[in-house]
Design a protein around this motif. Sequence first.
Motif, PDB file in Angstrom:
ATOM      1  N   SER A 142      -1.035  11.374   4.870  1.00 41.16           N
ATOM      2  CA  SER A 142      -0.428  10.816   6.082  1.00 41.16           C
ATOM      3  C   SER A 142      -1.411   9.909   6.804  1.00 41.16           C
ATOM      4  CB  SER A 142       0.036  11.939   7.004  1.00 41.16           C
ATOM      5  OG  SER A 142       1.067  12.692   6.413  1.00 41.16           O
ATOM      6  N   LEU A 143      -2.666  10.343   6.874  1.00 40.62           N
ATOM      7  CA  LEU A 143      -3.705   9.507   7.489  1.00 40.62           C
ATOM      8  C   LEU A 143      -3.897   8.212   6.707  1.00 40.62           C
ATOM      9  CD1 LEU A 143      -6.346  12.269   8.350  1.00 40.62           C
ATOM     10  CD2 LEU A 143      -4.937  11.008   9.979  1.00 40.62           C
ATOM     11  N   LEU A 144      -3.908   8.329   5.373  1.00 44.99           N
ATOM     12  CA  LEU A 144      -4.051   7.128   4.537  1.00 44.99           C
ATOM     13  C   LEU A 144      -2.866   6.190   4.726  1.00 44.99           C
ATOM     14  CD1 LEU A 144      -5.345   8.655   1.173  1.00 44.99           C
ATOM     15  CD2 LEU A 144      -6.620   7.190   2.741  1.00 44.99           C
ATOM     16  N   SER A 145      -1.674   6.752   4.844  1.00 48.11           N
ATOM     17  CA  SER A 145      -0.479   5.940   5.030  1.00 48.11           C
ATOM     18  C   SER A 145      -0.518   5.178   6.345  1.00 48.11           C
ATOM     19  CB  SER A 145       0.760   6.838   4.968  1.00 48.11           C
ATOM     20  OG  SER A 145       1.940   6.090   5.116  1.00 48.11           O
ATOM     21  N   VAL A 146      -0.955   5.845   7.399  1.00 42.93           N
ATOM     22  CA  VAL A 146      -1.080   5.171   8.698  1.00 42.93           C
ATOM     23  C   VAL A 146      -2.202   4.129   8.651  1.00 42.93           C
ATOM     24  CG1 VAL A 146      -1.636   5.511  11.133  1.00 42.93           C
ATOM     25  CG2 VAL A 146      -0.118   7.109   9.971  1.00 42.93           C
ATOM     26  N   ALA A 147      -3.285   4.442   7.943  1.00 39.97           N
ATOM     27  CA  ALA A 147      -4.362   3.469   7.778  1.00 39.97           C
ATOM     28  C   ALA A 147      -3.856   2.224   7.057  1.00 39.97           C
ATOM     29  CB  ALA A 147      -5.525   4.097   7.006  1.00 39.97           C
ATOM     30  N   THR A 148      -2.937   2.398   6.123  1.00 37.82           N
ATOM     31  CA  THR A 148      -2.359   1.256   5.420  1.00 37.82           C
ATOM     32  C   THR A 148      -1.557   0.384   6.377  1.00 37.82           C
ATOM     33  OG1 THR A 148      -2.259   2.491   3.340  1.00 37.82           O
ATOM     34  CG2 THR A 148      -0.831   0.560   3.535  1.00 37.82           C
ATOM     35  N   LEU A 149      -0.827   1.003   7.297  1.00 35.43           N
ATOM     36  CA  LEU A 149      -0.100   0.225   8.309  1.00 35.43           C
ATOM     37  C   LEU A 149      -1.065  -0.650   9.111  1.00 35.43           C
ATOM     38  CD1 LEU A 149       2.448   2.833   9.747  1.00 35.43           C
ATOM     39  CD2 LEU A 149       2.879   1.038   8.053  1.00 35.43           C
ATOM     40  N   PHE A 150      -2.210  -0.061   9.485  1.00 30.92           N
ATOM     41  CA  PHE A 150      -3.196  -0.843  10.238  1.00 30.92           C
ATOM     42  C   PHE A 150      -3.760  -1.964   9.375  1.00 30.92           C
ATOM     43  CE2 PHE A 150      -7.547  -1.216  12.242  1.00 30.92           C
ATOM     44  CZ  PHE A 150      -7.087  -1.890  13.369  1.00 30.92           C
ATOM     45  N   ALA A 151      -3.939  -1.705   8.073  1.00 34.48           N
ATOM     46  CA  ALA A 151      -4.421  -2.752   7.169  1.00 34.48           C
ATOM     47  C   ALA A 151      -3.427  -3.906   7.087  1.00 34.48           C
ATOM     48  CB  ALA A 151      -4.672  -2.168   5.780  1.00 34.48           C
ATOM     49  N   ILE A 152      -2.127  -3.588   7.096  1.00 31.63           N
ATOM     50  CA  ILE A 152      -1.109  -4.643   7.095  1.00 31.63           C
ATOM     51  C   ILE A 152      -1.278  -5.516   8.336  1.00 31.63           C
ATOM     52  CG2 ILE A 152       1.376  -5.093   7.295  1.00 31.63           C
ATOM     53  CD1 ILE A 152       1.816  -2.531   5.633  1.00 31.63           C
ATOM     54  N   TYR A 153      -1.516  -4.873   9.482  1.00 31.78           N
ATOM     55  CA  TYR A 153      -1.759  -5.629  10.711  1.00 31.78           C
ATOM     56  C   TYR A 153      -2.997  -6.518  10.567  1.00 31.78           C
ATOM     57  CZ  TYR A 153      -3.360  -6.713  15.401  1.00 31.78           C
ATOM     58  OH  TYR A 153      -3.823  -7.389  16.490  1.00 31.78           O
ATOM     59  N   LEU A 154      -4.085  -5.957  10.050  1.00 37.02           N
ATOM     60  CA  LEU A 154      -5.332  -6.712   9.929  1.00 37.02           C
ATOM     61  C   LEU A 154      -5.180  -7.901   8.982  1.00 37.02           C
ATOM     62  CD1 LEU A 154      -7.898  -3.762   9.676  1.00 37.02           C
ATOM     63  CD2 LEU A 154      -7.496  -5.249  11.656  1.00 37.02           C
ATOM     64  N   ILE A 155      -4.492  -7.701   7.869  1.00 39.99           N
ATOM     65  CA  ILE A 155      -4.268  -8.802   6.931  1.00 39.99           C
ATOM     66  C   ILE A 155      -3.403  -9.876   7.580  1.00 39.99           C
ATOM     67  CG2 ILE A 155      -3.194  -9.438   4.735  1.00 39.99           C
ATOM     68  CD1 ILE A 155      -3.945  -6.611   3.728  1.00 39.99           C
ATOM     69  N   GLY A 156      -2.357  -9.448   8.292  1.00 37.81           N
ATOM     70  CA  GLY A 156      -1.491 -10.401   8.974  1.00 37.81           C
ATOM     71  C   GLY A 156      -2.234 -11.228  10.006  1.00 37.81           C
ATOM     72  N   ARG A 157      -3.148 -10.591  10.732  1.00 38.83           N
ATOM     73  CA  ARG A 157      -3.925 -11.317  11.739  1.00 38.83           C
ATOM     74  C   ARG A 157      -4.864 -12.322  11.082  1.00 38.83           C
ATOM     75  NH1 ARG A 157      -7.705  -7.835  15.624  1.00 38.83           N
ATOM     76  NH2 ARG A 157      -8.990  -7.921  13.738  1.00 38.83           N
ATOM     77  N   ARG A 158      -5.460 -11.946   9.947  1.00 34.48           N
ATOM     78  CA  ARG A 158      -6.366 -12.851   9.239  1.00 34.48           C
ATOM     79  C   ARG A 158      -5.627 -14.035   8.628  1.00 34.48           C
ATOM     80  NH1 ARG A 158     -11.938 -13.386   9.539  1.00 34.48           N
ATOM     81  NH2 ARG A 158     -12.770 -11.365  10.197  1.00 34.48           N
ATOM     82  N   LEU A 159      -4.462 -13.764   8.054  1.00 39.38           N
ATOM     83  CA  LEU A 159      -3.733 -14.810   7.345  1.00 39.38           C
ATOM     84  C   LEU A 159      -2.919 -15.692   8.285  1.00 39.38           C
ATOM     85  CD1 LEU A 159      -2.285 -13.139   4.112  1.00 39.38           C
ATOM     86  CD2 LEU A 159      -3.919 -15.014   4.250  1.00 39.38           C
TER      87      LEU A 159
END
Length: 431
Positions: free
Chosen positions: A90-107
């Motif tokens: 569950s923690l990894l899954s939520v961390a993935t959501l944050f990674a989606i945000y970080l990638i979106g901000r970079r791109l």
Amino acid sequence: MRRSLLPVTIALLLLFSLWVRLDYVSGLEVTPVSDMADYDQRAMLLAEKGTFATGDRHGATYRAPGYVMFLAGLYELFGHKYRMIYGVQSLLSVATLFAIYLIGRRLFDVKVALLALFLGVLYVPFIGYAGVLLTESLFLALFCYALYAFLCGAADGKIRWFLLAGALFGLAALTRSIAVSLPLLCIVWLMLQQKTIKLPRPLWGQLLSMLLLMAVVIAPWTIRSSLEQKQFVLVDTTSGLNLLIGNNDYANGYFNENIYSVAAYKTAMAGNKRDAEVDAIMKAGAKTWIVEHPARFADLTWMRLKMHLSAKKDWLSNTYEWNRIALFSENFQIRYQWMLMALGLVGMALAVWRDQRALLPVFCAGYFLCAISVFFVQTRYQLPAMPFVMLLAAYVLREMGKSPRKAVTIFAVVFCLTLWLEELAVQYNVM
């Protein structure tokens, strides 16, 4: 949104997502079956006896080692407790959501990043797979952060980011071997960004360092497996069977038991062969069939791609009680899936037409969807593509917000695509 409210909004979305996952997995009472049981047994064997050797026909090299090692480590720390595993996932899954945000901000920008995060929060399969003993939660987290580290390195030129990306790409490949070639797509995207194949020499050095570290991470397992099997094994020995299941005289897009009647399968399984030998025979049989039936292979691959695009339900949803998930509504989730795919397809078209930065999620989503379409259809195989489909969907939603005329045009296209996906879903009934 005011800049001061942005961190609070992100934190609330992530905390809500974690609560939904923990609320779901805390009441989950399902005994692992099928692939889940196999991962469980392999992890217990590694934790208790320190070996990958199963003593069965499908031995140590049959599956990639990453997820087995992940489970075994948690079993050693906390005991054989499924809910503890589900909590970590569950923690990894939520961390993935944050990674989606970080990638979106970079791109793109903060607006696209926040929209993509919100789309991910509403996506029930991300929640459901936190409670399943399968590779998805670990793989998605590793790959998404590898991609983010690569983007950071490409932006500021610091080698530490490329080294981190290489290590995470290596761990992702050891979790699911499908990720082995993805760093090369990232490099192609970087060339397109810089509009030249002649990248600066220091940058080439950093990219080679990334690939080298990725190879170093994978190498110990490759050496061990190759020595055991007496022939080269990069990560696992499952691709031959998967390729043969999808490409034979009886192939219909799904797994079906007629595979046991295929000559290559019978030859591979006869006698006491090593896993690598079995894999090679099945792979050769599938490749021979493809060469002899190119039109049928093309038809099957196109059909499987359409099946993955239109898949409306995961068979695990009933087995793992997804109806208990706070955000679950079957009708909503079916139409939400089609909407995301429709927006993602529009995003792919817009990226190819006008925005090279958006090509990276196109490459990633397209790679996963096309690669799995060569084999056979299971709904969970599309999951690695979904973070990038969400990024493309958020990108399209941002474009729609720029003018009413553009919004009407894109809405009409998305609506038509959604109807097409609904028709495909009825035709194929992918579960």
